[in-house]
Design a protein around this motif. Structure first.
Motif, short mmCIF file in Angstrom:
data_model
loop_
_atom_site.label_atom_id
_atom_site.label_comp_id
_atom_site.label_asym_id
_atom_site.label_seq_id
_atom_site.Cartn_x
_atom_site.Cartn_y
_atom_site.Cartn_z
N SER A 1 -55.73 -32.29 17.85
CA SER A 1 -56.63 -32.36 19.00
C SER A 1 -56.08 -33.33 20.02
N GLY A 2 -56.49 -33.13 21.26
CA GLY A 2 -56.05 -34.02 22.33
C GLY A 2 -56.59 -33.55 23.66
N ILE A 3 -56.39 -34.36 24.69
CA ILE A 3 -56.82 -34.02 26.03
C ILE A 3 -55.70 -33.26 26.74
N LEU A 4 -55.99 -32.04 27.17
CA LEU A 4 -55.06 -31.27 27.99
C LEU A 4 -55.54 -31.29 29.43
N VAL A 5 -54.61 -31.34 30.35
CA VAL A 5 -54.93 -31.37 31.77
C VAL A 5 -54.59 -30.01 32.37
N ALA A 6 -55.59 -29.38 32.97
CA ALA A 6 -55.43 -28.01 33.47
C ALA A 6 -54.31 -27.90 34.50
N SER A 7 -54.12 -28.93 35.32
CA SER A 7 -53.10 -28.86 36.38
C SER A 7 -51.69 -28.82 35.82
N GLN A 8 -51.51 -29.16 34.54
CA GLN A 8 -50.20 -29.08 33.91
C GLN A 8 -49.97 -27.74 33.22
N LEU A 9 -50.99 -26.87 33.29
CA LEU A 9 -50.91 -25.55 32.64
C LEU A 9 -51.11 -24.43 33.65
N GLY A 10 -50.79 -24.69 34.92
CA GLY A 10 -50.81 -23.65 35.94
C GLY A 10 -52.09 -23.55 36.75
N VAL A 11 -53.09 -24.39 36.43
CA VAL A 11 -54.38 -24.33 37.13
C VAL A 11 -54.37 -25.33 38.28
N PRO A 12 -54.74 -24.92 39.50
CA PRO A 12 -54.75 -25.86 40.63
C PRO A 12 -55.98 -26.76 40.63
N GLN A 13 -56.22 -27.41 39.51
CA GLN A 13 -57.42 -28.21 39.32
C GLN A 13 -57.13 -29.34 38.32
N ALA A 14 -57.47 -30.57 38.69
CA ALA A 14 -57.21 -31.72 37.82
C ALA A 14 -58.35 -31.86 36.82
N ARG A 15 -58.41 -30.93 35.90
CA ARG A 15 -59.51 -30.87 34.94
C ARG A 15 -58.98 -31.21 33.55
N GLY A 16 -59.47 -32.30 32.96
CA GLY A 16 -59.06 -32.66 31.62
C GLY A 16 -60.09 -32.19 30.60
N ASP B 1 -53.88 -22.24 3.95
CA ASP B 1 -52.99 -21.39 3.15
C ASP B 1 -51.82 -20.83 3.95
N LEU B 2 -51.86 -20.94 5.29
CA LEU B 2 -50.73 -20.46 6.10
C LEU B 2 -49.57 -21.44 6.08
N GLY B 3 -49.84 -22.69 5.70
CA GLY B 3 -48.77 -23.67 5.55
C GLY B 3 -48.11 -24.10 6.84
N LEU B 4 -48.80 -23.97 7.96
CA LEU B 4 -48.25 -24.34 9.26
C LEU B 4 -49.05 -25.47 9.88
N GLN B 5 -48.35 -26.34 10.60
CA GLN B 5 -49.02 -27.45 11.26
C GLN B 5 -49.26 -27.11 12.73
N PRO B 6 -50.52 -27.13 13.19
CA PRO B 6 -50.78 -26.81 14.59
C PRO B 6 -50.27 -27.90 15.53
N THR B 7 -49.92 -27.50 16.74
CA THR B 7 -49.50 -28.42 17.79
C THR B 7 -50.21 -28.02 19.08
N LEU B 8 -50.22 -28.92 20.03
CA LEU B 8 -50.79 -28.64 21.34
C LEU B 8 -49.68 -28.19 22.30
N PRO B 9 -50.00 -27.30 23.23
CA PRO B 9 -48.98 -26.92 24.21
C PRO B 9 -48.58 -28.11 25.08
N ARG B 10 -47.31 -28.15 25.45
CA ARG B 10 -46.82 -29.20 26.32
C ARG B 10 -47.07 -28.82 27.78
N PRO B 11 -47.01 -29.79 28.69
CA PRO B 11 -47.13 -29.45 30.12
C PRO B 11 -46.11 -28.38 30.50
N GLN B 12 -46.54 -27.43 31.30
CA GLN B 12 -45.69 -26.27 31.60
C GLN B 12 -45.32 -26.15 33.06
N THR B 13 -46.12 -26.70 33.95
CA THR B 13 -45.88 -26.51 35.37
C THR B 13 -46.09 -27.82 36.12
#
Length: 327
Positions: free
Chosen positions: A146-161, A171-183
């Motif tokens: 879990s964590g705070i994602l900022v919409a403006s770093q994911l292509g949205v023209p809005q500073a929304r956290g 049972d899937l044996g995978l560790q989830p991660t959060l997407p990194r800033p993209q734009t």
């Protein structure tokens, strides 16, 4: 499957990412009508989520427990929001338990829960801790991030956290991660490119126009108020991402603006076509009729302000597909 689906921000993001949405759950009539208007083939459960059983979900989707790829939900956040009273005993704070109940029974491969960043601030952290513990213990057990994602770093023209929680079944044996800033941040001016820039719209009440004229783009009226009041009046800056679009907007019965996001050039509220761009909704997205012109305007503004921006959801959905579901 989307719960607390609202007027379709998350649903639109998942559709953009190529997911097939089997069921949307929403209790508000206007929101349910808006979902059906834009996604006529989507099964919309219009009712109280507390009355929706796991058996009914499985019947409507044709799935067995464990077969759903992704379970999504944004439990109402007014009790956590720093813009409100932040009451620990607000009954809306407990709606996450309905989300947990369905995760427990459906055992989806992954889940996404969204909420305001105020859920991890001050005394609200107690409920946040309870929610995480309950989600990790649901069904066969889940690993979470879990964590705070900022919409403006994911292509949205809005500073929304926003607080995002992603869970993956143990049972899937995978560790989830959060997407990194993209734009890089998209400015309001760039987002509105191609829309007509006219003075037409919900004009300010006359007594607010001199105040609007005195403040600079990017400032709220509180900048010149002796006690710092009137923060809900904001003149938007064209050269930065939009501030967070709040669900509430002030419009009098005769169509004059009394609070909200104002245009930097014209003394009026942002129009709904402009607001859709700032919320990353497609231009063609429609909002159901709510009454007269003022009612329609308020309902559409409420829907955009209360939604997870579609491009933000799309980024999360693509990340989950690439890092978990395809593996």
């Amino acid at each position: 499957m989307s719960t607390f689906a609202g007027r379709g921000g998350s649903s639109t993001g998942y559709h953009m990412a190529g997911y097939r949405e089997l069921l949307a759950v929403e209790w508000d009539a206007h929101a349910a009508d808006t979902l059906r208007l834009n996604y006529p083939h989507l099964d919309v459960y219009h009712g109280d989520i507390a009355q929706l059983s796991v058996a009914e979900v499985l019947r409507r989707t044709g799935l067995a427990p464990g077969e759903l790829d992704l379970f999504d939900g944004s439990p109402p956040c007014q009790g956590f929001s720093t813009m409100g009273q932040r009451q620990l005993d607000d009954p809306r704070n407990q709606l996450f338990r309905q989300f947990v109940r369905l995760v427990d029974g459906l055992a989806p491969r992954t889940f996404v829960m969204e909420n305001v960043r105020g859920m991890v601030a001050g005394p609200m952290r107690q409920i946040y801790g309870e929610a995480l513990a309950a989600l990790r213990a649901a069904g066969p057990g889940y690993r979470t991030v879990s964590g705070i994602l900022v919409a403006s770093q994911l292509g949205v023209p809005q500073a929304r956290g926003r607080l995002i929680v992603i869970g993956v079944r143990e049972d899937l044996g995978l560790q989830p991660t959060l997407p990194r800033p993209q734009t890089r941040p998209v400015t309001v001016r760039d987002a509105l490119y191609g829309l007509s820039n006219t003075p037409q719209g919900m004009k300010l009440q006359d007594h607010w126009i001199p105040v609007w004229a005195r403040i600079k783009p990017g400032q709220s009226f509180k900048a010149i108020h002796p006690k710092g009041h009137l923060f809900s009046h904001m003149k938007i800056s064209p050269d930065r991402p939009s501030p967070t679009i709040l669900k509430t907007v002030g419009v009098t019965c005769d169509g004059r603006a009394n609070a909200g996001l104002y245009h930097w050039r014209w003394p009026r509220l942002m129009t709904i076509p402009e607001l859709k761009r700032l919320g990353s909704f497609p231009d063609a997205y429609q909002f159901a009729r709510a009454g007269d012109e003022v009612d329609d305007f308020i309902a559409a503004w409420n829907g955009i302000g209360n939604s997870v921006p579609p491009l933000m959801t799309r980024a999360i959905a693509q990340h989950i597909r690439g890092t978990i579901l395809r593996r």
